[in-house]
Design a protein around this motif. Sequence first.
Motif, short mmCIF file in Angstrom:
data_model
loop_
_atom_site.label_atom_id
_atom_site.label_comp_id
_atom_site.label_asym_id
_atom_site.label_seq_id
_atom_site.Cartn_x
_atom_site.Cartn_y
_atom_site.Cartn_z
N VAL A 20 0.85 -1.20 0.00
CA VAL A 20 0.00 0.00 0.00
C VAL A 20 0.88 1.25 0.00
N ALA A 21 1.91 1.27 0.83
CA ALA A 21 2.82 2.42 0.91
C ALA A 21 3.63 2.57 -0.39
N HIS A 22 4.07 1.45 -0.97
CA HIS A 22 4.83 1.49 -2.22
C HIS A 22 3.99 2.10 -3.34
N PHE B 265 4.57 5.59 -5.46
CA PHE B 265 4.59 5.67 -6.92
C PHE B 265 3.72 6.83 -7.38
N HIS B 266 2.51 6.94 -6.84
CA HIS B 266 1.60 8.02 -7.25
C HIS B 266 2.16 9.39 -6.89
N THR C 88 -0.21 6.11 -15.01
CA THR C 88 -1.02 4.95 -14.68
C THR C 88 -0.28 3.69 -15.11
N ILE C 89 -0.61 2.59 -14.48
CA ILE C 89 -0.13 1.28 -14.90
C ILE C 89 -1.34 0.55 -15.47
N ASP C 90 -1.26 0.19 -16.74
CA ASP C 90 -2.39 -0.44 -17.42
C ASP C 90 -1.97 -1.79 -17.97
#
Length: 95
Positions: free
Chosen positions: A33-35, A39-40, A47-49
Amino acid sequence: MEDKRRELLTRSFADAGTYLDPTGAADSREALVAHIAGFHQMMPGHTIDMTSGVDVHGEVFRFAWAMNNGPEQALEGMDFGEVGDDGRISRIVGV
């Protein structure tokens, strides 16, 4: 947003699941969750798609992805993972 992310990961990612990619590592769901939040913060607007389906063989899987910044593709890669006995993801390695 972080609460929603945590809720989704609670259903899909094991408590002690591990995540590893070139940008970092997480050794628990909370660390993941922290990672993701980091990133954001580091890559606003990106975005990662997923760019493929998920291939599954027994308890292992893989899928391709792209990091996009609006219409521009910044990076592409593939993640490999493993599902535990409880049906949740126990490990992901991204390359």
